[in-house]
Each structure stands twice: as structure tokens, then as C-alpha cells.
Design an enzyme around this catalytic site. Structure first.
Site, mmCIF file in Angstrom:
data_model
loop_
_atom_site.group_PDB
_atom_site.id
_atom_site.type_symbol
_atom_site.label_atom_id
_atom_site.label_comp_id
_atom_site.label_asym_id
_atom_site.label_seq_id
_atom_site.Cartn_x
_atom_site.Cartn_y
_atom_site.Cartn_z
ATOM 1 N N GLY A 19 0.743 -1.131 0.114
ATOM 2 C CA GLY A 19 0.128 0.069 -0.023
ATOM 3 C C GLY A 19 0.826 1.249 0.046
ATOM 4 O O GLY A 19 2.126 1.178 0.529
ATOM 5 N N GLY A 21 0.580 5.663 0.508
ATOM 6 C CA GLY A 21 -0.391 6.935 0.915
ATOM 7 C C GLY A 21 0.428 8.109 0.910
ATOM 8 O O GLY A 21 1.603 8.144 0.472
ATOM 9 N N GLY A 22 -0.162 9.204 1.069
ATOM 10 C CA GLY A 22 0.516 10.421 1.083
ATOM 11 C C GLY A 22 1.410 10.693 2.224
ATOM 12 O O GLY A 22 2.475 11.661 2.110
ATOM 13 N N MET A 23 1.343 9.889 3.441
ATOM 14 C CA MET A 23 2.288 9.935 4.437
ATOM 15 C C MET A 23 3.208 8.965 4.487
ATOM 16 O O MET A 23 4.214 8.953 5.160
ATOM 17 C CB MET A 23 1.523 9.963 5.820
ATOM 18 C CG MET A 23 0.673 11.322 5.772
ATOM 19 S SD MET A 23 -0.182 11.299 7.489
ATOM 20 C CE MET A 23 -1.056 9.997 7.546
ATOM 21 N N VAL A 26 3.213 1.141 3.011
ATOM 22 C CA VAL A 26 2.642 0.191 3.880
ATOM 23 C C VAL A 26 3.346 -1.258 3.447
ATOM 24 O O VAL A 26 3.210 -1.601 2.126
ATOM 25 C CB VAL A 26 1.353 -0.109 4.184
ATOM 26 C CG1 VAL A 26 0.961 -1.203 5.098
ATOM 27 C CG2 VAL A 26 0.797 1.181 4.614
ATOM 28 N N LYS A 41 4.019 0.167 8.673
ATOM 29 C CA LYS A 41 3.867 1.440 7.841
ATOM 30 C C LYS A 41 5.179 2.232 8.116
ATOM 31 O O LYS A 41 5.682 2.467 9.294
ATOM 32 C CB LYS A 41 2.690 2.118 8.388
ATOM 33 C CG LYS A 41 2.491 3.648 7.709
ATOM 34 C CD LYS A 41 1.224 4.123 8.254
ATOM 35 C CE LYS A 41 0.240 3.713 7.215
ATOM 36 N NZ LYS A 41 -1.204 4.298 7.109
ATOM 37 N N ASP A 141 -8.701 12.372 11.185
ATOM 38 C CA ASP A 141 -8.747 12.205 9.575
ATOM 39 C C ASP A 141 -9.523 11.073 9.117
ATOM 40 O O ASP A 141 -9.052 10.083 8.390
ATOM 41 C CB ASP A 141 -7.119 12.006 9.368
ATOM 42 C CG ASP A 141 -6.837 12.022 7.873
ATOM 43 O OD1 ASP A 141 -7.821 12.707 7.241
ATOM 44 O OD2 ASP A 141 -5.858 11.645 7.499
#
Length: 563
Positions: A19, A21-23, A26, A41, A141
Site C-alpha cells: 500500500g 499513501g500521502g504520508m 505500507v 507502515k 482524519d
């Protein structure tokens, strides 16, 4: 060494990327100590350059690890390689429960979902928030990208604690949204950079429910600032106006969740869930009822007008802002025309009344003038000029400025004789109540203090805190010594007298004992000869089930001593 072959903290082997994401990214991983698969993560290196952020991130992730609930993705561990190796450039990481399923954002990508699924997904999110809010953790969030639906259909909410670490490191809306990824699910208070509480999560959940029912968010724009502008100032369309197949019974639930003022939303996740379950089998409101609710939640008020004006000054400098809502309804225009017609008819009637007045008034008679909202000094002077005496009576008023006349007795237009007395009721201003000291008081004493001050007790939220006695007030929704209107509802956060116990099976006896002591619990090691001993001793079971337990509770830690 490649990322895929890295071993973190000598315990967690990093595997394939699963995975992004923006931050963070994973990875599938392996806990070499407990022999179980996990998700790891790893924070984006650019995001983790700030030392203060790394510290906040680690503390928030550790706080999230204390939560144990079926609807929350478990956080097993969090680490920062730079803490143990000053030469390490590796970013912080968290170790989580490995879930097999589909992100809610991928489910929504194909359009509106069936109503039964929309209600079930939202209920699962609210169930997780109900638990986390009682534990004192606000997610900040909530969005479809942070919600996983397992292969068995269970809802799992992810990334508790991370959003707070990010928002505490960001000074502007634009910067925060760049990090978190989208402003589409922000509450108005987040968009304005104000402090947030659990009700911000409920707003974001309302946005998710809206998207589940309609296939789109309530507010869309060309930039995060444009969307933030709409969260602050725009009225959302009811879901049925976007998707006619959406059930009308859910319109009031969504609109209540999306109220601009946090105090007009549901007070907590439990009330939101109850309203959702009730509406799922209820009847659709009439257009008139829905219009009245929209007017109540989104109609102008002095407080909302001030906040909106301030927000518009902050956001209007962005040239990318775009409106997604239509202009004022045609009904408003006709209402304005009708109002002008009524005013014109009133003026004509007044002129006609004057023309019909008898031309001769006895010299000893006086007509009481209209003195409403006139200063008491001027009113007394005017009555003195008419050879009338005055009597002053002071009253509170929410409409008339302090020192001005509220009404007269006799009323304006009545005829009196020379020398008669006219009573002037003069405003002393708005009646207010002073918020008493509440923090540190017992809940019983706080109730008495609120009653004595003419205020009402609102929602009482329980929060776990090992250092505060049960039923002690931690905070209140109104500041001490503030002047507020009588009858104002004051919400309280009180200590539950409990702490959240996590499952310590598989921990070393020493680590489990330290963990219990840090929670204010009493650890009692108990030997068990029914299973082979390990070195170091490892906990195989506890006498108390994971979850919320009273502070000071004894917990037996059973470990093997057999051969």
C-alpha cells in the site's frame, strides 16, 4: 540493503509493498519474535525530517497502541531508529495488524453503495469512534482511505493518532491538507485551524456517509482551500437532491452531522449511531420539515456570521476557490418583494391614520410618544416637555441596548392628561450567567455549581486517565468566568476511573509488568507448571480480559514454569 530485506529493531522483517499513501508506504512484514504476519507502515522520509514531528508521531502511535477494539486496526508497536542509532536516517515506523480486505475509497469509487451497506459501513466507523473517544483519542482524519472493509464485511478504522501528529506540525490549512491528502472530509473548525474535539470526527463521518449515499463528497473544488471555504460557508444539498435513489429518511441525519457549529451536531458517536439506526427504518421527512432543519442548522446567526466573515477574509485570497452550490433560491427574492409590499402598506396605513385624527386635541390632553429604544435621558426630557412625570423600572432585555427604553406604560399613542405619570421600562442589557469553576470538581459538585449558576448540564463524556479519580471533571465546553446566556448547556469531560488494558499474551513477564504499572494496575505473576518454561518468562494469559478496567485493579500474569 533494500527496503524489502530490512529488519527493523532486530524484530520486524520488511517484506513486499502492499500500500501507498500521502504520508507513508505500507509493507507486509513478519514479527520474528512472535512469529506472526504484520503490516509495517514506514513514514515518508521528507515528512519525518522534523525532529519534533518524529517525537509527536511516536507518542501518538504509542497512545493508539493502547486501544483494543474489533473495529480498530490494532497498532502493535511504534519505533524510531534514530532513537537507538544516532547515525540512522531511517524514518519512524509503526507495526499494525495485517488486514485482508478492500479500502472503503475503492468501494465508493464505483458510485453509490446500497443503502444497507452504507448504513453498516458508517455504523462500523461510529462504533470505532465511540470506543476511541471514550479512551480520549480523537482520530482527526476520518475518510474512506482510512477505513478497511475485511473479506468478511467487518469495518476496520486505521491511522489513529497519526493525524494529530501531522496537524500539530502544520501551521496552515494548505500545508495540513498537503500532508493528510485531502480537505474533502475536514470539519469547518479544522478548515479554520481551530482546536478540534470528538465532534470533528463525527462531521468527517457525515461526509463519508454522504459520499456512500451519493457517490460524491458534499463539497468539491479545484484546490484544498476552495473545498475548505465551502466547508466553512456553504450549505450542503441533501443527499436525495444528488441521488434520487438515496433514502429521504437519512437526509436529516446527514445534515445534522454536517452542521457548521459543533454544538448543533450529535453530541457523541453513540447518539449518531442511534439516529442512524432509527432513520434506516424510519419515514422520509416532508420538504417542509427538511427545510426547517436546514434553516435551523445553516441559517445565519450572529456567532456564525462573525465566524464566516473571519473565515472568508482568511480564505478569499485564494484565486482557485470555486463554488459548487447555486445562488440564493428564487423564493428568497419573492420573500423580499413581499416584505417591501408589507412595509409600503404599513406606511400608507400610518399616513391614513394620521389624516383621520381629530384636528383639535384638548390642551390638557397629551399623547404618549413612541420612546422604544430611545435613551432614558432623552425619554424623560421628552415627557417633561409634555408636562408628564416619569417613573423608571429597570429590566433585562436581549433586544434593547442597555440604558434605552424597552416599552412604556401607558403605551405609545395613548392619550393621558397633563401631569400623569408614564412608566419607562429601561433595559439593563442582556442577562448573563458566569461559568463557575468546574475542572477538578466531582461530577456531583459540578452539577450543583451549574444549577446554582443558572446553567444546564449537557453531555458527559468519560475519558480514561490513570492520574485522575473517577467522576472528576477534566474539562468543560465553556471557559471558567466567561459570561454566557442563562440556560447555556455546558458539556463536561470527566475521568472514568478506568484505564485501557491491552492483551499482554506473548509479552515477556518483565515488559508486561512494566506496562501494567504504567497504567496504574497491579501485576501479580502466577506460575503455571502445565506448559514448558521460556527464557525470558513469557505471559501466556491474564486474569482480566482486555478493555477498560478500574484503576488499581490487580491483574494476574500467568507464565509457564514446567518442563
Amino acid at each position: 540493503m533494500s527496503t524489502e530485506s530490512r529488519v527493523l529493531a532486530g524484530r520486524y522483517r520488511v517484506g513486499e509493498l502492499i500500500g501507498r499513501g500521502g504520508m507513508a508506504k505500507v509493507y507486509r512484514g513478519q514479527d520474528l519474535t512472535l512469529g506472526r504476519e504484520v503490516a509495517i507502515k514506514i513514514l515518508d522520509p521528507e515528512l519525518a525530517k522534523d525532529t519534533a514531528f518524529r517525537t509527536r508521531f511516536r507518542l501518538e502511535a504509542q497512545a493508539a497502541s493502547r486501544m483494543s477494539h474489533p473495529s480498530i486496526v490494532r497498532v502493535y508497536d511504534a519505533g524510531d531508529p534514530s532513537n537507538t542509532d544516532s547515525s540512522s536516517d531511517d524514518p519512524p515506523y509503526i507495526v499494525m495488524e495485517l488486514i485482508s480486505g478492500t479500502l472503503l475509497k475503492d468501494i465508493i469509487a464505483s458510485g453509490p453503495v446500497p443503502v444497507e451497506d452504507a448504513v453498516r459501513y458508517t455504523d462500523g466507523i461510529l462504533e470505532a469512534l465511540d470506543y476511541s473517544h471514550r479512551a480520549g483519542v480523537v482520530h482527526r482524519d476520518i475518510k474512506p482511505g482510512n477505513v478497511m472493509v475485511t473479506d468478511k464485511g467487518q469495518v476496520k478504522v486505521m491511522d489513529f493518532g497519526i493525524a494529530r501528529a501531522v496537524s500539530d506540525s502544520s501551521s496552515t490549512v494548505a500545508e495540513t491538507t498537503q500532508i493528510i491528502g485531502t480537505a474533502a472530509y475536514f470539519s469547518p473548525e479544522q478548515a479554520k485551524g481551530e482546536p478540534v474535539d470528538a465532534r470533528a470526527d463525527l462531521y468527517s463521518t457525515g461526509v463519508v456517509l454522504y459520499e456512500l449515499l451519493t457517490g460524491r463528497q458534499p463539497f468539491r473544488g479545484e484546490s484544498p482551500v476552495a473545498v475548505a471555504y465551502q466547508h466553512v460557508s456553504e450549505t450542503p444539498l441533501p443527499p436525495t437532491e444528488v441521488n434520487e435513489d438515496a433514502p429521504g429518511a437519512l437526509d436529516p441525519v446527514v445534515l445534522r452531522a454536517l452542521a457548521k457549529d459543533p454544538y448543533q451536531r450529535y453530541p457523541d458517536a453513540a447518539h449518531f449511531r442511534a439516529a442512524l439506526d432509527s432513520a434506516a427504518s424510519g419515514h422520509a421527512p416532508s420538504r417542509k420539515e427538511l427545510g426547517a432543519l436546514t434553516s435551523e442548522l445553516y441559517g445565519p446567526s450572529p456567532r456564525q456570521a462573525q465566524e464566516t466573515a473571519r473565515s472568508l477574509r482568511q480564505l478569499s485570497t485564494d484565486t482557485t476557490m470555486a463554488r459548487t452550490q447555486s445562488g440564493p433560491p428564487v423564493a428568497w427574492i419573492w420573500a423580499g418583494v413581499a416584505l417591501l409590499a408589507v412595509l409600503l402598506a404599513s406606511v400608507l396605513f400610518w399616513v391614513w391614520t394620521i389624516s383621520m385624527r381629530p384636528p383639535e386635541v384638548p390642551t390638557t390632553s397629551r399623547v404618549v410618544p413612541n420612546l422604544v429604544n430611545v435613551s432614558s435621558e432623552r425619554a424623560q426630557s421628552d415627557l417633561s416637555d409634555l408636562d408628564l412625570t416619569t417613573k423608571l423600572v429597570v429590566e433585562t432585555s436581549t433586544d434593547i441596548t442597555e440604558g434605552n427604553v424597552i416599552r412604556t406604560d401607558p403605551e405609545a399613542g395613548e392619550t393621558v392628561s397633563e401631569g400623569d405619570t408614564v412608566t419607562l421600562y429601561v433595559s439593563s442589557g442582556v442577562e448573563t450567567s458566569t461559568v463557575p469553576q468546574l475542572e477538578g470538581m466531582s461530577l456531583t459538585d459540578a452539577k450543583k455549581a451549574l444549577t446554582a449558576a443558572g446553567l444546564e448540564l449537557g453531555t458527559v463524556i468519560q475519558r480514561n486517565d490513570k492520574s485522575i479519580a473517577a467522576d472528576t471533571v477534566i474539562s468543560a465546553s465553556e471557559q471558567e468566568a466567561d459570561e454566557v446566556a442563562p440556560g447555556t448547556v455546558v458539556n463536561l469531560v470527566v475521568a472514568s476511573g478506568k484505564v485501557t488494558l491491552t492483551d499482554l499474551a506473548g509479552w515477556t513477564l518483565a515488559a508486561a509488568t512494566t506496562n501494567l504499572e504504567s497504567l496504574g494496575l497491579t501485576a501479580t505473576p502466577v506460575e503455571s507448571a502445565d506448559c514448558p518454561a521460556t527464557d525470558p518468562p513469557t505471559v501466556v494469559s491474564m486474569s482480566v480480559a482486555p478493555g477498560d478496567v478500574p484503576i488499581g485493579s490487580p491483574v494476574e500474569l500467568r507464565y509457564c514454569t514446567g518442563e
